[in-house]
Design a protein around this motif. Structure first.
Motif, mmCIF file in Angstrom:
data_model
loop_
_atom_site.group_PDB
_atom_site.id
_atom_site.type_symbol
_atom_site.label_atom_id
_atom_site.label_comp_id
_atom_site.label_asym_id
_atom_site.label_seq_id
_atom_site.Cartn_x
_atom_site.Cartn_y
_atom_site.Cartn_z
ATOM 1 N N PRO A 13 0.968 -1.260 -0.246
ATOM 2 C CA PRO A 13 -0.008 0.007 -0.037
ATOM 3 C C PRO A 13 0.850 1.242 0.144
ATOM 4 N N SER A 14 0.295 2.392 -0.457
ATOM 5 C CA SER A 14 0.887 3.605 -0.626
ATOM 6 C C SER A 14 0.081 4.533 0.202
ATOM 7 N N VAL A 15 0.779 5.585 0.985
ATOM 8 C CA VAL A 15 -0.008 6.476 1.634
ATOM 9 C C VAL A 15 0.439 7.831 1.332
ATOM 10 N N TRP A 16 -0.634 8.648 1.223
ATOM 11 C CA TRP A 16 -0.436 10.157 0.887
ATOM 12 C C TRP A 16 -0.881 11.156 1.943
ATOM 13 N N THR A 17 -0.546 12.306 2.181
ATOM 14 C CA THR A 17 -1.114 12.888 2.889
ATOM 15 C C THR A 17 -1.392 14.357 2.198
ATOM 16 N N TYR A 18 -2.488 15.068 2.485
ATOM 17 C CA TYR A 18 -2.983 16.429 2.129
ATOM 18 C C TYR A 18 -2.956 17.522 3.282
ATOM 19 N N GLU A 19 -3.038 18.716 2.664
ATOM 20 C CA GLU A 19 -2.876 19.828 3.542
ATOM 21 C C GLU A 19 -3.478 20.906 2.647
ATOM 22 N N GLY A 20 -4.540 21.639 3.220
ATOM 23 C CA GLY A 20 -4.741 22.839 2.359
ATOM 24 C C GLY A 20 -5.948 23.560 3.110
ATOM 25 N N THR A 21 -6.816 24.388 2.332
ATOM 26 C CA THR A 21 -7.973 25.276 2.935
ATOM 27 C C THR A 21 -8.930 25.187 1.920
ATOM 28 N N GLY A 54 -5.655 15.614 5.183
ATOM 29 C CA GLY A 54 -6.182 14.451 4.754
ATOM 30 C C GLY A 54 -5.007 13.386 4.498
ATOM 31 N N LEU A 55 -5.449 12.141 4.464
ATOM 32 C CA LEU A 55 -4.593 10.994 4.234
ATOM 33 C C LEU A 55 -5.316 10.008 3.573
ATOM 34 N N GLU A 56 -4.725 9.634 2.489
ATOM 35 C CA GLU A 56 -5.212 8.450 1.713
ATOM 36 C C GLU A 56 -4.132 7.305 1.512
ATOM 37 N N VAL A 57 -5.007 6.086 1.671
ATOM 38 C CA VAL A 57 -4.193 4.880 1.568
ATOM 39 C C VAL A 57 -4.528 4.325 0.307
ATOM 40 N N VAL A 58 -3.530 3.751 -0.608
ATOM 41 C CA VAL A 58 -4.135 3.361 -2.000
ATOM 42 C C VAL A 58 -3.348 1.777 -2.009
ATOM 43 N N LYS A 59 -4.086 1.036 -2.391
ATOM 44 C CA LYS A 59 -3.699 -0.490 -2.656
ATOM 45 C C LYS A 59 -4.024 -0.911 -3.985
ATOM 46 N N GLN A 60 -2.989 -1.779 -4.575
ATOM 47 C CA GLN A 60 -3.444 -2.250 -5.791
ATOM 48 C C GLN A 60 -3.749 -3.769 -5.696
ATOM 49 N N LEU A 61 -4.775 -4.218 -6.402
ATOM 50 C CA LEU A 61 -5.058 -5.676 -6.207
ATOM 51 C C LEU A 61 -4.390 -6.462 -7.353
ATOM 52 N N PRO A 62 -4.212 -7.666 -7.015
ATOM 53 C CA PRO A 62 -3.622 -8.370 -8.062
ATOM 54 C C PRO A 62 -4.317 -8.420 -9.534
ATOM 55 N N THR A 63 -3.495 -8.241 -10.685
ATOM 56 C CA THR A 63 -3.944 -8.185 -12.094
ATOM 57 C C THR A 63 -4.641 -9.490 -12.261
ATOM 58 N N ILE A 64 -6.039 -9.301 -12.953
ATOM 59 C CA ILE A 64 -6.600 -10.491 -13.287
ATOM 60 C C ILE A 64 -6.782 -10.725 -14.510
ATOM 61 N N THR A 65 -6.898 -11.874 -15.093
ATOM 62 C CA THR A 65 -7.176 -12.268 -16.632
ATOM 63 C C THR A 65 -8.573 -12.761 -16.902
ATOM 64 N N SER A 66 -9.042 -12.650 -18.160
ATOM 65 C CA SER A 66 -10.259 -13.066 -18.665
ATOM 66 C C SER A 66 -10.000 -14.730 -18.679
ATOM 67 N N SER A 67 -8.859 -15.190 -18.738
ATOM 68 C CA SER A 67 -8.792 -16.554 -19.003
ATOM 69 C C SER A 67 -9.117 -17.496 -17.612
ATOM 70 N N ILE A 122 -7.468 -0.764 -8.454
ATOM 71 C CA ILE A 122 -6.737 0.266 -7.338
ATOM 72 C C ILE A 122 -7.833 0.795 -6.380
ATOM 73 N N LEU A 123 -7.626 0.288 -5.236
ATOM 74 C CA LEU A 123 -8.611 0.752 -4.127
ATOM 75 C C LEU A 123 -7.839 2.029 -3.385
ATOM 76 N N SER A 124 -8.768 2.977 -3.127
ATOM 77 C CA SER A 124 -8.365 4.084 -2.308
ATOM 78 C C SER A 124 -9.307 4.299 -1.348
#
Length: 155
Positions: A1-9, A24-37, A74-76
């Protein structure tokens, strides 16, 4: 997972007056790539609406071959905390529960609206799925907002 922070007005667009500060805080996670097969991959999508698009319960085309090659999701999750502007914060400068935004006016001449403790924070969930077709020559992007929960009755 990746973590991002935000600050603003947040500012009033007419006057430029700062209404609230935002952290703000954001956590991002990529799920495994899936295939149609591999139809067993659909379990990776859990309750996302994307699962119903990629793996429909009933075949909608005459061909038994799926019309996509791979899908990457990608989940956020974003958490925002709204605080009173700095010129109103306590003397210590520390961010504590006393500096959370407790009231605001939706219009300059409007009544003061008091916020509950849950209204000065917000959580946003999203899922973005990149779907490739025709050996990667085409891409479709599907975005889901909210809790990422699909209606189980979708066919």
């Amino acid at each position: 997972p990746s973590v991002w922070t935000y600050e603003g007005t947040l500012s009033d667009p007419l006057t430029g007056k700062v209404i609230a500060e935002v952290e703000g805080l954001e956590v991002v996670k990529q799920l495994p790539t899936i295939t149609s097969s591999k139809s067993s991959d659909k379990a990776l999508l859990n309750n996302l609406c994307t699962k119903h698009v990629l793996f429909p319960k009933q075949k909608t085309t005459q061909s038994s071959q799926p019309s996509w090659d791979t899908a990457t999701t990608i989940l956020s999750r974003k958490l925002f905390c709204y605080r009173r502007p700095s010129n109103i914060n306590n003397a210590s400068g520390k961010v504590d529960s006393e500096s959370l935004l407790k009231s605001l006016r939706l219009r300059p001449d409007g009544p003061l609206r008091h916020l509950s403790p849950l209204e000065n924070m917000a959580v946003y969930d999203s899922a973005i799925t990149y779907i490739t077709r025709n050996n990667g020559r085409e891409m479709v992007v599907l975005t889901e907002l909210g809790g990422g929960k699909a209606d189980d009755n979708i066919d």
